[in-house]
Design an enzyme around this catalytic site. Sequence first.
Site, PDB file in Angstrom:
ATOM      1  N   TYR A 254       7.783   9.613  16.151  1.00 40.81           N
ATOM      2  CA  TYR A 254       8.470  10.648  15.386  1.00 40.81           C
ATOM      3  C   TYR A 254       7.488  11.746  14.983  1.00 40.81           C
ATOM      4  CZ  TYR A 254      11.421  12.782  11.792  1.00 40.81           C
ATOM      5  OH  TYR A 254      12.156  13.668  11.030  1.00 40.81           O
TER       6      TYR A 254
ATOM      7  N   LYS B  37       7.641  15.886  15.832  1.00 47.29           N
ATOM      8  CA  LYS B  37       7.711  16.929  14.808  1.00 47.29           C
ATOM      9  C   LYS B  37       6.479  17.835  14.843  1.00 47.29           C
ATOM     10  CE  LYS B  37      11.787  15.935  13.527  1.00 47.29           C
ATOM     11  NZ  LYS B  37      12.896  16.867  13.853  1.00 47.29           N
TER      12      LYS B  37
END
Length: 229
Positions: A150, A154
């Site tokens: 993740y 990002k």
Amino acid sequence: MPSKLILITGVSRGLGRAMTAEFIRQGHRVAGCGRNPEAIVELNQAYGPGNRFDVVDVADDAAVAAWARIVLVDMGPPDLLLNNAALINRNAHLWAVPAEEFDAVIDVNIKGVANVIRHFVPAMVERGHGVIVNFSSGWGRETDPEVAPYCATKWAMEGLTKALAQELPRGMAAIPLSPGIIDTDMLRSCFGGDAGIYPQPEEWARTAVPYLLALGPGDTGKSLTVSGR
């Protein structure tokens, strides 16, 4: 404020659903997509004519292309494009994240954003107007263990969006935006019950929606953060 067309991905739940409700409450039109058919039916029933919600997997480029053709004909180019849809891996050391789970996070969080940009932004560029917000995260600027996939996506949003900002014509904007820490299903997958100390999506949206509507060319390329409190 004149009514704007807002395009939002990931409207089935969490921030996407809360933003949808608040934008419409404030008199704007929303075109949204999500992967949950039941949620999409509920949204179409709740908000009726003037808005539209479709079942689309943003990781499927052909599906996004078909959706874009329909939305652009029916509603025109969006004034504000919010790439909100995202997945997070289950907490695990990077080497323990299964390949298929890693791929899913990359496919939605990076490729999905690129797919939406590919099929909607040309119409916005042709018109010479519009703001693209790609949702980043605190984990797009810092890191923590067990959420490496993740974090990678990002951090990618920060670089992708800043480069896009350099490519857009004058009068448009691309912004990597961290929403802050919100009590969503995604946060609960990491924090468990401790997520409950943070704002609910609906509370956050009351602050975030006016903030998003105020973004413009002067903000392009900036790493911004909005807080729900």
